[in-house]
Design a protein around this motif. Structure first.
Motif, short mmCIF file in Angstrom:
data_model
loop_
_atom_site.label_atom_id
_atom_site.label_comp_id
_atom_site.label_asym_id
_atom_site.label_seq_id
_atom_site.Cartn_x
_atom_site.Cartn_y
_atom_site.Cartn_z
N HIS A 104 0.84 -1.20 0.00
CA HIS A 104 0.00 0.00 0.00
C HIS A 104 0.88 1.26 0.00
CE1 HIS A 104 -4.13 1.41 0.40
NE2 HIS A 104 -3.68 2.36 1.21
N ALA A 105 1.94 1.24 0.81
CA ALA A 105 2.85 2.39 0.88
C ALA A 105 3.57 2.58 -0.46
CB ALA A 105 3.87 2.18 2.00
N ARG A 106 3.97 1.51 -1.07
CA ARG A 106 4.65 1.60 -2.36
C ARG A 106 3.72 2.22 -3.40
NH1 ARG A 106 6.31 -3.84 -3.69
NH2 ARG A 106 7.27 -3.75 -1.65
N ARG A 107 2.44 1.85 -3.37
CA ARG A 107 1.45 2.42 -4.28
C ARG A 107 1.33 3.93 -4.06
NH1 ARG A 107 -3.71 -0.09 -3.11
NH2 ARG A 107 -2.43 -1.95 -3.13
N ALA A 108 1.51 4.37 -2.82
CA ALA A 108 1.44 5.80 -2.49
C ALA A 108 2.77 6.51 -2.73
CB ALA A 108 1.03 5.97 -1.03
N GLY A 109 3.81 5.76 -3.11
CA GLY A 109 5.12 6.34 -3.37
C GLY A 109 5.99 6.46 -2.14
N VAL A 110 5.57 5.87 -1.04
CA VAL A 110 6.32 5.94 0.21
C VAL A 110 7.21 4.71 0.33
CG1 VAL A 110 6.12 5.96 2.74
CG2 VAL A 110 4.52 7.27 1.35
N THR A 111 8.50 4.92 0.60
CA THR A 111 9.41 3.78 0.75
C THR A 111 9.80 3.55 2.20
OG1 THR A 111 11.34 5.20 0.35
CG2 THR A 111 10.39 4.06 -1.55
N GLU A 112 9.52 4.54 3.07
CA GLU A 112 9.94 4.39 4.46
C GLU A 112 8.91 5.01 5.40
OE1 GLU A 112 14.18 4.88 6.49
OE2 GLU A 112 13.36 6.80 5.79
N ILE A 113 8.49 4.24 6.39
CA ILE A 113 7.64 4.73 7.48
C ILE A 113 8.35 4.34 8.77
CG2 ILE A 113 5.40 4.61 8.61
CD1 ILE A 113 4.25 3.62 5.91
N VAL A 114 8.73 5.37 9.55
CA VAL A 114 9.56 5.12 10.73
C VAL A 114 8.99 5.90 11.91
CG1 VAL A 114 11.89 5.38 11.69
CG2 VAL A 114 11.62 4.86 9.28
N ALA A 115 9.01 5.28 13.09
CA ALA A 115 8.65 5.99 14.32
C ALA A 115 9.83 6.87 14.70
CB ALA A 115 8.34 5.01 15.43
N GLN A 116 9.53 8.17 14.94
CA GLN A 116 10.57 9.12 15.31
C GLN A 116 10.03 9.94 16.47
OE1 GLN A 116 12.17 11.33 12.00
NE2 GLN A 116 12.74 13.04 13.30
N GLY A 117 10.34 9.53 17.68
CA GLY A 117 9.81 10.21 18.86
C GLY A 117 8.31 10.04 18.93
N ASN A 118 7.59 11.16 19.01
CA ASN A 118 6.12 11.14 19.07
C ASN A 118 5.50 11.25 17.68
OD1 ASN A 118 5.99 10.88 21.85
ND2 ASN A 118 6.18 13.08 22.14
N PHE A 119 6.30 11.10 16.64
CA PHE A 119 5.84 11.23 15.27
C PHE A 119 6.10 9.95 14.48
CE2 PHE A 119 6.59 15.59 16.55
CZ PHE A 119 5.54 16.27 15.98
N LEU A 120 5.39 9.84 13.37
CA LEU A 120 5.69 8.81 12.37
C LEU A 120 6.18 9.56 11.15
CD1 LEU A 120 2.55 6.59 12.89
CD2 LEU A 120 4.88 6.07 13.58
N ARG A 121 7.34 9.15 10.63
CA ARG A 121 7.96 9.83 9.50
C ARG A 121 7.72 9.04 8.22
NH1 ARG A 121 13.96 9.78 10.14
NH2 ARG A 121 13.76 7.85 8.99
N PHE A 122 7.22 9.72 7.19
CA PHE A 122 6.97 9.12 5.88
C PHE A 122 7.93 9.77 4.88
CE2 PHE A 122 3.14 8.72 8.26
CZ PHE A 122 2.46 7.61 7.78
N THR A 123 8.69 8.96 4.15
CA THR A 123 9.58 9.48 3.11
C THR A 123 9.58 8.54 1.92
OG1 THR A 123 11.48 8.39 4.13
CG2 THR A 123 11.19 10.69 4.64
N PRO A 124 9.85 8.95 0.73
CA PRO A 124 9.81 10.32 0.25
C PRO A 124 8.37 10.71 -0.07
CG PRO A 124 10.39 8.89 -1.56
CD PRO A 124 10.22 8.01 -0.34
N VAL A 125 8.02 11.94 0.27
CA VAL A 125 6.67 12.44 0.01
C VAL A 125 6.78 13.87 -0.51
CG1 VAL A 125 4.45 13.06 1.05
CG2 VAL A 125 5.66 11.03 1.84
N GLU A 126 6.15 14.12 -1.63
CA GLU A 126 6.04 15.48 -2.17
C GLU A 126 4.56 15.80 -2.24
OE1 GLU A 126 8.31 16.32 -5.67
OE2 GLU A 126 9.86 14.90 -5.06
N LEU A 127 4.13 16.76 -1.42
CA LEU A 127 2.72 17.10 -1.35
C LEU A 127 2.45 18.45 -2.01
CD1 LEU A 127 1.76 16.25 2.34
CD2 LEU A 127 1.23 14.94 0.30
#
Length: 95
Positions: free
Chosen positions: A6-29
């Protein structure tokens, strides 16, 4: 594995927990989707220079809640990608 697809379909290659956040990369909005992200997920940060978005980690309650885990977290991630990264933005049509 389904979340990865599902993430690959959205163009996201990495989802990582970073402190109190979840980081999504690469994303161009585009601006419209950045506004949607801010409206649906308050406290989110868009970092265009690094093509990253940071979304506050979901909690079971706003005050004193625990982080959402397991299948609930996977469902939440899938919903976020559907709402912000995959759903087509409907524009106005010329008459």
């Amino acid at each position: 594995a389904r979340l990865r697809i599902h993430a690959r379909r959205a163009g996201v290659t990495e989802i990582v927990a970073q402190g109190n956040f979840l980081r999504f990369t690469p994303v161009e909005l585009p601006d419209s989707r950045a506004l949607r992200l801010a409206r649906l997920y308050p406290g989110s940060l868009v970092k265009p220079a690094t093509r990253t978005i940071l979304v506050p980690r979901p909690m079971t309650a706003k005050v004193g809640g625990q982080p959402v885990r397991d299948t609930e977290l996977l469902d939440w991630l899938r919903d976020l990608m559907d709402a912000v990264l995959l759903e087509p933005v409907l524009g106005t049509t010329a008459r």
